[in-house]
Design an enzyme around this catalytic site. Structure first.
Site, short mmCIF file in Angstrom:
data_model
loop_
_atom_site.label_atom_id
_atom_site.label_comp_id
_atom_site.label_asym_id
_atom_site.label_seq_id
_atom_site.Cartn_x
_atom_site.Cartn_y
_atom_site.Cartn_z
N PRO A 2 0.83 -1.21 0.00
CA PRO A 2 0.00 0.00 0.00
C PRO A 2 0.86 1.26 0.00
O PRO A 2 1.85 1.35 0.73
CB PRO A 2 -0.80 -0.13 1.29
CG PRO A 2 -0.82 -1.59 1.58
CD PRO A 2 0.50 -2.11 1.11
N GLU A 3 0.49 2.22 -0.82
CA GLU A 3 1.23 3.47 -0.87
C GLU A 3 0.65 4.45 0.14
O GLU A 3 -0.35 4.17 0.80
CB GLU A 3 1.24 4.01 -2.29
CG GLU A 3 1.81 2.97 -3.27
CD GLU A 3 2.36 3.54 -4.57
OE1 GLU A 3 2.70 4.74 -4.61
OE2 GLU A 3 2.46 2.78 -5.55
N ARG A 297 12.69 -3.72 -7.66
CA ARG A 297 11.30 -3.38 -7.96
C ARG A 297 11.14 -3.15 -9.46
O ARG A 297 12.07 -2.68 -10.13
CB ARG A 297 10.86 -2.12 -7.20
CG ARG A 297 10.91 -2.24 -5.69
CD ARG A 297 9.98 -3.31 -5.15
NE ARG A 297 8.59 -3.03 -5.46
CZ ARG A 297 7.80 -2.24 -4.74
NH1 ARG A 297 8.28 -1.61 -3.68
NH2 ARG A 297 6.54 -2.06 -5.09
#
Length: 307
Positions: A2-3, A297
């Site tokens: 979650p950002e 990432r």
């Protein structure tokens, strides 16, 4: 993971449903038993986010100056779920975007809840590995799978928070520490935007989308960017993350690039310019969007627009 916008929404939800109430806290899983015992029977005074970390303040019932902080980080797998009666308003799940698509559902799950003799809701038996359970007057919230869940004094929490960079969702945040750190680093700007001690709350989607919107090559070292470039990236993330808080999804496209598709319906097919669009034509120039691993990432960018 979650950002930052999801954690800010989570803080608001927790305040909405529990603030001012004496909260029963437990750890059905057992891994947070000591911390739960410290918080059980205290009053939730408030909840706030700094980047991807959540800070919940609990006061002693008879002494508002006696404060303990529950500091948590959802990490990759963490999520909160909410259940309650028809007066309990909260998203049914916040976190773990692989499951909820970077948006919470519209309302708390409602069940045929029961009440004790004092008129307080009686929660259902926990399902799965619930690290922490908060029970209020009208519902309960379960935390599963967090990367961090710890009880601290306000002083200890302040030390941890001081290690974080400025948060674009904090209207009082000073972007200068971000500008200074990023501008002195030889690492790629795409890496720096994900470093929480440089700037807090930006994750993989906001990173990719803000770089695209500002036409910045993600591999450029921070030292090669002008102050104007860095201020622009800060302002872009302020704007995009606030949309995330308001809408509950990460929508980064402008209306002109999704004609006829309203903001509320943009996700997932019309919501982003480059994230998860590798191999598809750029919405601005038609060049295929690329994907590459960078610092563990996936990075997405347009090689033409972001030369």
């Amino acid at each position: 993971m979650p950002e930052g916008h999801s954690v800010h929404r989570l803080a608001r939800q927790l305040e909405d449903v529990f603030a001012g109430q004496t909260v029963r806290v437990s750890s059905p899983q057992g891994r947070f038993a000591h911390g739960a015992a410290q918080l059980d029977g205290r009053v939730l005074a408030g909840a706030r986010a700094h980047g991807k970390q959540l800070f919940m303040s609990f006061t002693a019932p008879s002494d508002a100056a006696d404060i303990l902080i529950l500091r948590s980080h959802l990490g990759i797998y963490g999520a909160w779920s909410f259940v309650g009666d028809d007066t309990f308003r909260a998203a049914s799940s916040i976190g773990a975007p692989r499951r909820v698509g970077e948006q919470e559902t519209d309302s708390a799950a409602e069940s045929a809840v029961e009440y004790d003799d004092a008129g307080l809701v009686v929660p259902d038996a926990p399902v799965g590995a619930v690290r922490a359970r908060l029970v209020g007057e009208h519902g309960w919230a379960d935390l599963r799978g967090p990367a961090l869940c710890t009880v601290e004094t306000p002083e200890e929490a302040a030390v941890a928070e001081a290690k974080l960079g400025p948060d674009p969702l904090d209207p009082d945040a000073d972007p200068e520490p971000f500008i200074a750190k990023a501008g002195k680093s030889k690492r790629p700007i795409a890496v720096l935007l994900m470093e929480q001690n440089v700037v807090a709350g930006i994750g993989n989607i906001f990173r990719a989308e803000s770089l695209f919107r500002r036409k910045v090559n993600p591999f450029r070292p921070g030292t090669s960017l002008s102050r104007e470039d860095l201020v622009g990236l800060w302002e872009e993330n302020v704007a995009l993350m606030n949309i995330g808080v308001r809408v509950g999804r990460i929508i980064t496209t402008d209306p002109v690039d999704r004609p006829g598709v309203p903001e509320a319906e943009a996700w997932p097919h019309h919501g982003n310019y480059v994230y998860h669009r590798h191999g598809q034509p750029c919405l601005h120039c038609g060049t295929n969007v690329l994907r590459q691993e960078l610092n563990g990432r996936a990075l997405y960018w347009c090689p033409q627009c972001q030369k």
